[in-house]
Design a protein around this motif. Structure first.
Motif, PDB file in Angstrom:
ATOM      1  N   TYR A  53     109.683 101.472 130.618  1.00 46.91           N
ATOM      2  CA  TYR A  53     110.486 101.383 129.396  1.00 46.91           C
ATOM      3  C   TYR A  53     111.553 102.453 129.236  1.00 46.91           C
ATOM      4  O   TYR A  53     111.471 103.277 128.329  1.00 46.91           O
ATOM      5  CB  TYR A  53     109.557 101.389 128.174  1.00 46.91           C
ATOM      6  N   PHE A  61     112.507  93.847 128.583  1.00 42.73           N
ATOM      7  CA  PHE A  61     111.304  93.347 127.897  1.00 42.73           C
ATOM      8  C   PHE A  61     111.694  92.421 126.746  1.00 42.73           C
ATOM      9  O   PHE A  61     111.080  91.375 126.543  1.00 42.73           O
ATOM     10  CB  PHE A  61     110.405  94.485 127.388  1.00 42.73           C
ATOM     11  N   GLY A 103     104.058 101.586 119.730  1.00 46.95           N
ATOM     12  CA  GLY A 103     104.733 100.741 120.719  1.00 46.95           C
ATOM     13  C   GLY A 103     105.468  99.630 120.001  1.00 46.95           C
ATOM     14  O   GLY A 103     105.289  98.454 120.279  1.00 46.95           O
ATOM     15  N   GLY A 105     108.443  98.545 119.953  1.00 48.73           N
ATOM     16  CA  GLY A 105     109.457  97.714 120.606  1.00 48.73           C
ATOM     17  C   GLY A 105     110.606  97.503 119.636  1.00 48.73           C
ATOM     18  O   GLY A 105     110.978  98.404 118.879  1.00 48.73           O
ATOM     19  N   LYS A 109     108.675  91.410 115.042  1.00 46.26           N
ATOM     20  CA  LYS A 109     107.587  90.600 114.501  1.00 46.26           C
ATOM     21  C   LYS A 109     106.907  91.277 113.312  1.00 46.26           C
ATOM     22  O   LYS A 109     106.106  90.669 112.627  1.00 46.26           O
ATOM     23  CB  LYS A 109     106.587  90.243 115.593  1.00 46.26           C
ATOM     24  N   ASP A 130     107.453 104.931 119.379  1.00 47.23           N
ATOM     25  CA  ASP A 130     107.702 104.330 120.700  1.00 47.23           C
ATOM     26  C   ASP A 130     108.183 105.404 121.667  1.00 47.23           C
ATOM     27  O   ASP A 130     108.792 106.398 121.271  1.00 47.23           O
ATOM     28  CB  ASP A 130     108.739 103.203 120.588  1.00 47.23           C
ATOM     29  N   ILE A 131     107.934 105.163 122.947  1.00 48.18           N
ATOM     30  CA  ILE A 131     108.367 106.094 123.989  1.00 48.18           C
ATOM     31  C   ILE A 131     109.828 105.848 124.354  1.00 48.18           C
ATOM     32  O   ILE A 131     110.465 106.668 125.010  1.00 48.18           O
ATOM     33  CB  ILE A 131     107.448 105.939 125.229  1.00 48.18           C
ATOM     34  N   ALA A 156     107.563 109.174 120.861  1.00 52.48           N
ATOM     35  CA  ALA A 156     106.329 109.827 121.347  1.00 52.48           C
ATOM     36  C   ALA A 156     105.614 108.942 122.358  1.00 52.48           C
ATOM     37  O   ALA A 156     105.791 107.731 122.369  1.00 52.48           O
ATOM     38  CB  ALA A 156     105.388 110.105 120.173  1.00 52.48           C
ATOM     39  N   ASP A 157     104.798 109.613 123.179  1.00 51.29           N
ATOM     40  CA  ASP A 157     103.926 108.929 124.139  1.00 51.29           C
ATOM     41  C   ASP A 157     102.543 108.855 123.498  1.00 51.29           C
ATOM     42  O   ASP A 157     101.888 109.876 123.302  1.00 51.29           O
ATOM     43  CB  ASP A 157     103.899 109.768 125.430  1.00 51.29           C
ATOM     44  N   TYR A 158     102.114 107.649 123.152  1.00 53.26           N
ATOM     45  CA  TYR A 158     100.839 107.555 122.429  1.00 53.26           C
ATOM     46  C   TYR A 158      99.621 107.746 123.335  1.00 53.26           C
ATOM     47  O   TYR A 158      98.497 107.745 122.853  1.00 53.26           O
ATOM     48  CB  TYR A 158     100.745 106.258 121.619  1.00 53.26           C
ATOM     49  N   GLY A 179     101.259  92.849 120.147  1.00 58.41           N
ATOM     50  CA  GLY A 179     101.882  92.430 121.409  1.00 58.41           C
ATOM     51  C   GLY A 179     100.904  92.286 122.557  1.00 58.41           C
ATOM     52  O   GLY A 179     101.289  91.922 123.659  1.00 58.41           O
TER      53      GLY A 179
END
Ligand code: SAH
Ligand code: AVI
Length: 347
Positions: A53, A61, A103, A105, A109, A130-131, A156-158, A179
């Motif tokens: 990503y 994506f 995340g 995206g 939705k 989100d990253i 951030a990286d979860y 998702g």
């Protein structure tokens, strides 16, 4: 309707925070190189799927979600639209004031849930985590059409400890992890991630978890092997991301996209397979990677679950399962769980 205040936060640190930011990014780079080195030394060789990503990967994506073969996004969206009011009522209705999405995206939705909260008289704040800066930018664009919702962005990286903006006083928090992204993790890391999420919540706050369910292998296979080759491009792009992070010299055109549905493990495995024997200079990862013709690197797992497997993950992460919703074709499920009171310090 009266336009309300819209909070906008930059995704990246402000200039005044630049020193901290550069320290953090050096640290992050060292951690990334370590992680890549470890993954490529493992059997099978692996590169974590978060490297899919960058900006180009996030845009690819988004294209995948519109492909005729890729059913999960459409199926989950229809389920969310149909159940949005019920879900928001179960999450506190008007009192629901803080919606956090991991995340996120593009966040498209999620709009139906935010609209349901507004229709019930709530004023939710939306926190997108989100990253990918590109994904957060798309969230910002999509949510701009919803000016009553204030938006905060967290880059951030979860998979690592992360911080969230404080909950407004008295707020009810709903965390979304949609998702089917939970299926990109094995059980221990899925539970570790959701347990970390639990730490940001008070008892009674909620988690809404979306999961792909077991269905016809041929349908699943097609979703990851589309005729247009968008998933193949998404997969190969990961090597460009690694080259950018590590100064390595992968040539994506020398790798084939391979994404079988492994029936006995109930998961898609996405691989990049060397079309010929290769030696790849790994740059700052160190050393040279040697691959024989037909050897590869696993870049993602995407699991299909049984309902009880998801409920077990929810429970093991500190949430009591409260609702289960399933699409009419049985391909996608949503679990709503309530955070249990924490026994931290007692055990
Ligand atoms: N929730 C959206 C997007 C799913 S794609 C949907 O349902 O359509 C997965 C998203 O998670 C991407 O936007 C990706 O950038 C983000 N992501 C992947 N790994 C991540 C990580 N380790 N930390 C934070 N975000 C991550
Ligand atoms: C983000 N995640 C849930 C997607 C999936 O289906 O596992 C990523 C993806 N990989 C290939 N196509 C889509």
């Amino acid at each position: 309707m009266k336009p309300l205040r819209r909070e906008r936060r930059p995704a990246l640190p402000r200039a005044a925070e630049a020193r901290t930011a550069s320290l953090v990014s050096l640290d992050a780079e060292a951690a990334a190189l370590r992680e890549l080195r470890e993954g490529l030394s493992r059997t099978p060789r692996e590169i974590p799927c978060k490297y899919l990503y960058d900006d180009a990967g996030s845009a690819l994506f988004e294209r995948i979600t519109r492909l005729p073969e890729y059913f999960p996004t459409r199926t989950e969206t229809a389920l969310l639209v149909r159940s949005a009011r019920d879900l928001v009522e179960a999450a506190g209705g008007k009192a629901l004031s803080d919606v956090v999405e991991l995340g996120s995206g593009a966040g498209s939705k999620t709009v139906c849930l935010l609209e349901a909260a507004l229709a019930l008289g709530g004023r939710p704040r939306y926190v997108a985590v989100d990253i990918s800066a590109h994904a957060l930018q798309r969230t910002r664009e999509i949510l701009a059409e919803q000016p009553e919702v204030s938006v905060e962005q967290v880059l951030a990286d979860y998979t690592q400890p992360f911080t969230l903006p404080r909950k407004p006083k008295g707020a009810r928090r709903l965390v979304l992890f949609l998702g089917g992204t939970i299926g990109n993790e094995e059980d221990p890391s899925a539970i570790a991630l959701l347990s970390r999420v639990r730490e940001h919540l008070d008892a009674g706050d909620l988690l809404l978890l979306g999961a792909n369910l077991v269905t016809d292998p041929a349908v699943i296979h097609a979703a990851y092997n589309d005729a247009e080759g968008v998933t193949a491009a998404f997969n190969r792009n990961l090597l460009r991301v690694v080259n950018a992070v590590a100064g390595s010299h992968f040539d994506p055109s020398l790798f084939d996209h391979h994404a079988p549905y492994v029936v006995e493990r109930r998961r898609i495995e996405m691989w990049l397979i060397a079309r010929e024997a290769l030696e790849v200079d790994l740059g700052r990862i160190g050393s040279t990677l040697r691959l024989g013709r037909g050897e590869g690197i696993r870049t993602e797992i995407s699991r299909r679950f049984l309902r009880d497997e998801i409920l077990r993950i929810v429970d093991a992460s500190g949430f009591t399962p409260e609702r289960w919703l399933e699409s009419p074709d049985g391909r996608f499920g949503l679990a709503l769980g309530a955070a249990r009171s924490s026994l931290r310090g007692i055990r």
